[in-house]
Enzyme design. Structure first.
Site, mmCIF file in Angstrom:
data_model
loop_
_atom_site.group_PDB
_atom_site.id
_atom_site.type_symbol
_atom_site.label_atom_id
_atom_site.label_comp_id
_atom_site.label_asym_id
_atom_site.label_seq_id
_atom_site.Cartn_x
_atom_site.Cartn_y
_atom_site.Cartn_z
ATOM 1 N N LYS A 134 40.982 32.386 42.585
ATOM 2 C CA LYS A 134 40.986 33.842 42.373
ATOM 3 C C LYS A 134 41.420 34.504 43.657
ATOM 4 O O LYS A 134 41.222 33.961 44.746
ATOM 5 C CB LYS A 134 39.575 34.331 42.000
ATOM 6 C CG LYS A 134 39.565 35.635 41.257
ATOM 7 C CD LYS A 134 39.891 35.448 39.787
ATOM 8 C CE LYS A 134 39.957 36.759 39.048
ATOM 9 N NZ LYS A 134 40.115 36.565 37.601
ATOM 10 N N GLY A 160 34.751 49.560 28.533
ATOM 11 C CA GLY A 160 36.101 49.404 29.082
ATOM 12 C C GLY A 160 37.115 49.677 27.995
ATOM 13 O O GLY A 160 36.858 49.437 26.788
ATOM 14 N N GLY A 178 40.677 48.912 28.752
ATOM 15 C CA GLY A 178 41.883 48.431 29.413
ATOM 16 C C GLY A 178 42.523 47.331 28.589
ATOM 17 O O GLY A 178 42.410 47.293 27.360
ATOM 18 N N ASN A 179 43.178 46.413 29.279
ATOM 19 C CA ASN A 179 43.938 45.366 28.582
ATOM 20 C C ASN A 179 43.084 44.581 27.592
ATOM 21 O O ASN A 179 43.440 44.439 26.416
ATOM 22 C CB ASN A 179 44.575 44.433 29.625
ATOM 23 C CG ASN A 179 45.208 43.222 28.991
ATOM 24 O OD1 ASN A 179 44.603 42.179 28.865
ATOM 25 N ND2 ASN A 179 46.444 43.374 28.524
HETATM 26 P P1 NAD Z 1 41.792 46.777 33.087
HETATM 27 O O1 NAD Z 1 41.928 47.220 34.505
HETATM 28 O O2 NAD Z 1 42.991 46.742 32.205
HETATM 29 O O3 NAD Z 1 40.709 47.697 32.340
HETATM 30 C C1 NAD Z 1 39.430 47.884 32.847
HETATM 31 C C2 NAD Z 1 38.760 48.960 31.997
HETATM 32 O O4 NAD Z 1 37.402 49.078 32.424
HETATM 33 C C3 NAD Z 1 39.388 50.344 32.132
HETATM 34 O O5 NAD Z 1 39.350 50.994 30.892
HETATM 35 C C4 NAD Z 1 38.455 51.053 33.100
HETATM 36 O O6 NAD Z 1 38.463 52.472 32.953
HETATM 37 C C5 NAD Z 1 37.128 50.464 32.669
HETATM 38 N N1 NAD Z 1 36.064 50.560 33.655
HETATM 39 C C6 NAD Z 1 36.104 50.300 34.982
HETATM 40 N N2 NAD Z 1 34.900 50.515 35.522
HETATM 41 C C7 NAD Z 1 34.088 50.889 34.511
HETATM 42 C C8 NAD Z 1 32.731 51.262 34.426
HETATM 43 N N3 NAD Z 1 31.949 51.241 35.499
HETATM 44 N N4 NAD Z 1 32.226 51.595 33.210
HETATM 45 C C9 NAD Z 1 33.016 51.618 32.112
HETATM 46 N N5 NAD Z 1 34.304 51.272 32.128
HETATM 47 C C10 NAD Z 1 34.838 50.926 33.321
HETATM 48 O O7 NAD Z 1 41.073 45.365 33.163
HETATM 49 P P2 NAD Z 1 41.114 44.190 32.084
HETATM 50 O O8 NAD Z 1 42.281 43.336 32.380
HETATM 51 O O9 NAD Z 1 40.906 44.747 30.729
HETATM 52 O O10 NAD Z 1 39.828 43.335 32.533
HETATM 53 C C11 NAD Z 1 38.512 43.718 32.144
HETATM 54 C C12 NAD Z 1 37.560 42.569 32.467
HETATM 55 O O11 NAD Z 1 38.009 41.396 31.801
HETATM 56 C C13 NAD Z 1 37.433 42.162 33.938
HETATM 57 O O12 NAD Z 1 36.132 41.667 34.163
HETATM 58 C C14 NAD Z 1 38.422 41.013 34.071
HETATM 59 O O13 NAD Z 1 38.110 40.146 35.140
HETATM 60 C C15 NAD Z 1 38.185 40.341 32.737
HETATM 61 N N6 NAD Z 1 39.282 39.488 32.299
HETATM 62 C C16 NAD Z 1 40.544 39.988 32.138
HETATM 63 C C17 NAD Z 1 41.547 39.144 31.706
HETATM 64 C C18 NAD Z 1 42.940 39.646 31.436
HETATM 65 O O14 NAD Z 1 43.776 38.840 31.018
HETATM 66 N N7 NAD Z 1 43.218 40.925 31.594
HETATM 67 C C19 NAD Z 1 41.280 37.781 31.479
HETATM 68 C C20 NAD Z 1 39.980 37.316 31.633
HETATM 69 C C21 NAD Z 1 38.994 38.188 32.051
#
Ligand code: NAD
Length: 428
Positions: free
Chosen positions: A107, A219, A221-222
């Site tokens: 990471k 959340g 996001g993605n």
């Molecule tokens: P992202 O940046 O696309 O989205 C994150 C979301 O969380 C956003 O909507 C943001 O506004 C929200 N957020 C941030 N802080 C917050 C809070 N305190 N309360 C409520 N919402 C909050 O990120 P992502 O890629 O969707 O990843 C989210 C989680 O999933 C992370 O823990 C990441 O490590 C994990 N993850 C992501 C992937 C991937 O492929 N994207 C893979 C495995 C794990």
């Protein structure tokens, strides 16, 4: 990351210690797996748009590569710490192992806030990150990917810098690239879809028809957006999502009790996953406190934001109605909260199983990049379904056979595979 006393690495180590006890691992293997094999800390000097040089702190941690090259994302976050990166790299080792991918765990991160950086400044950070770590990453060593607040564009800048330094084309160096530039179709969907594939399997185990279920997500996001898409296709209804509000520096939950319309909410959401509160209210959404997503009367909760979100302080807010918690985020539940959830018999799909779809598709991307031959989206998504279902079923079967909670079962399978690889290589 908000709570200063919370240390995700201690959480990850405690979880490992528990798995090591269950597996009765020898002392040498425990010592090896309790800590990362390698870690790199470095400065990235960047001349900002105003001409002033600012130095950003960057990290790469390779927890274990006994089963294959290290693999894991790079997170840009103002509260990034080395212990967060250590924890995430360790969880990546277990994730690649539980999904049975020929990869290890790594990471990376940079302490920075993309909300306050121009596009040019972000590009310089990406290129600087690669220059500092160039010799210690690569398609056969350690393959980075996006994570929180890093995107396909960031990956492409990083690839471009890597290829400039190596003097050759190496699209397999990094994953999460734009489609058409070495990226895989289906990658952007993969993590969220993967979570929903595990939810689908859990619902089967619990004999619940997905059509009659409701969910609330932390959340937007993605992970959350694509989980929403597939969950909706499966017949489920999402009634609440939360997100971070950059202007107010706090989170909010947005609710429509009869069900959120995904495309409508997306139309008022920024690329970083923040919902425009004024437009959302105009569209009839209830704006609630940030933690309201947790106390909804729904069947499924999916934390998909950050770690340390379900704690002993708020776990009691979870409604009696909740049947499944699918951890989209890494480390969203503290160990104390986990015990209380287990006592309440709520079905947990642990993070490194639930969100393994992302790294599984990253692996597919790496394979396609290395052979320079790209698959159709259907092919990618059907391969994803096969891998995720297989991983879920093996954990679920093990859990039933040994009467272990799902998290313990996933840990035992993953740690055993990694320990075995270390043993077979003669390391321990
Ligand atoms: P992202 O940046 O696309 O989205 C994150 C979301 O969380 C956003 O909507 C943001 O506004 C929200 N957020 C941030 N802080 C917050 C809070 N305190 N309360 C409520 N919402 C909050 O990120 P992502 O890629 O969707 O990843 C989210 C989680 O999933 C992370 O823990 C990441 O490590 C994990 N993850 C992501 C992937 C991937 O492929 N994207 C893979 C495995 C794990």
């Amino acid at each position: 990351m908000k709570n200063k006393s919370y240390n995700p690495f201690e959480t990850a180590q405690e979880q490992f210690d528990h798995a090591a006890e269950l597996l009765e691992l020898d002392q040498g293997t425990r010592e090896l797996l309790r800590n990362p094999m390698r870690e790199y800390h470095f400065n990235i000097p960047v001349r900002m748009d105003d001409g002033i040089v600012k130095v950003f702190r960057g990290f790469r941690v390779q927890h274990n590569d006994a089963r294959g090259p290290a693999k894991g994302g790079i997170r840009f976050h103002p509260q990034e710490t080395i212990d967060t990166v250590r924890a995430l790299s360790m969880w990546m080792t277990w994730k690649t192992a539980v999904a049975d991918l020929p990869l290890g765990g790594g990471k990376g991160g940079v302490i920075c806030d993309p909300h306050t950086l121009s596009v040019f400044e972000q590009e310089k950070i990406c290129r600087g990150w690669v220059r500092e770590i160039f010799k210690n990453v690569g398609p056969k060593i350690d393959i980075p990917a996006p994570d929180v607040m890093t995107s396909a564009q960031h990956m492409l800048w990083m690839l471009d810098e890597y290829e400039a330094l190596s003097g050759s084309k190496n699209p397999g160096f990094i994953t999460g690239k734009p489609v058409g530039m070495g990226g895989s179709l289906g990658r952007k969907e993969a993590t969220g879809y993967g979570v929903v594939i595990t939810i689908r399997e859990a619902l089967k185990e619990l004999n619940i028809d997905p059509n009659n279920t409701t969910a609330s997500f932390q959340g937007f996001g993605n992970v959350s957006q694509f989980a929403f898409e597939l969950y909706q296709q499966m017949g489920g209804t999402v009634i609440c999502v939360s997100c971070w509000d950059q202007d107010d520096q706090k989170s909010y939950s947005y609710k429509k009790k009869d069900g959120i319309n995904l495309s409508e909410l997306l139309s008022v959401t920024s690329p970083l996953g923040s919902i425009d509160k004024i437009k959302a209210k105009e569209l009839g959404y209830e704006q609630l406190p940030g933690d309201a997503w947790l106390d909804q009367d729904v069947d499924i909760l999916m934390p998909a934001a950050l770690e340390n979100q379900i704690t002993e302080n708020n776990v009691a807010k979870i409604s009696q109605h909740v049947k499944i918690i699918a951890e989209g985020a890494n480390g969203p539940t503290t160990n104390e909260a986990d015990k209380l959830i287990d006592e309440r018999n709520i079905y947990i799909i642990p993070d490194f199983l639930a969100n393994a779809g992302g790294v599984t598709c990253s692996y597919f991307e790496q394979v396609q990049s290395n052979i320079n031959n790209y698959w159709e989206k259907d092919e990618v998504l059907s391969k994803l379904d096969v891998k995720m279902t297989k991983a879920f079923v093996s954990v679920s079967d093990f859990s039933k056979e040994h009467n272990l909670p799902m998290r313990d079962a996933a840990y035992v399978i993953a740690v055993d595979r990694v320990a075995q690889a270390c043993h077979d290589r003669g390391w321990v």
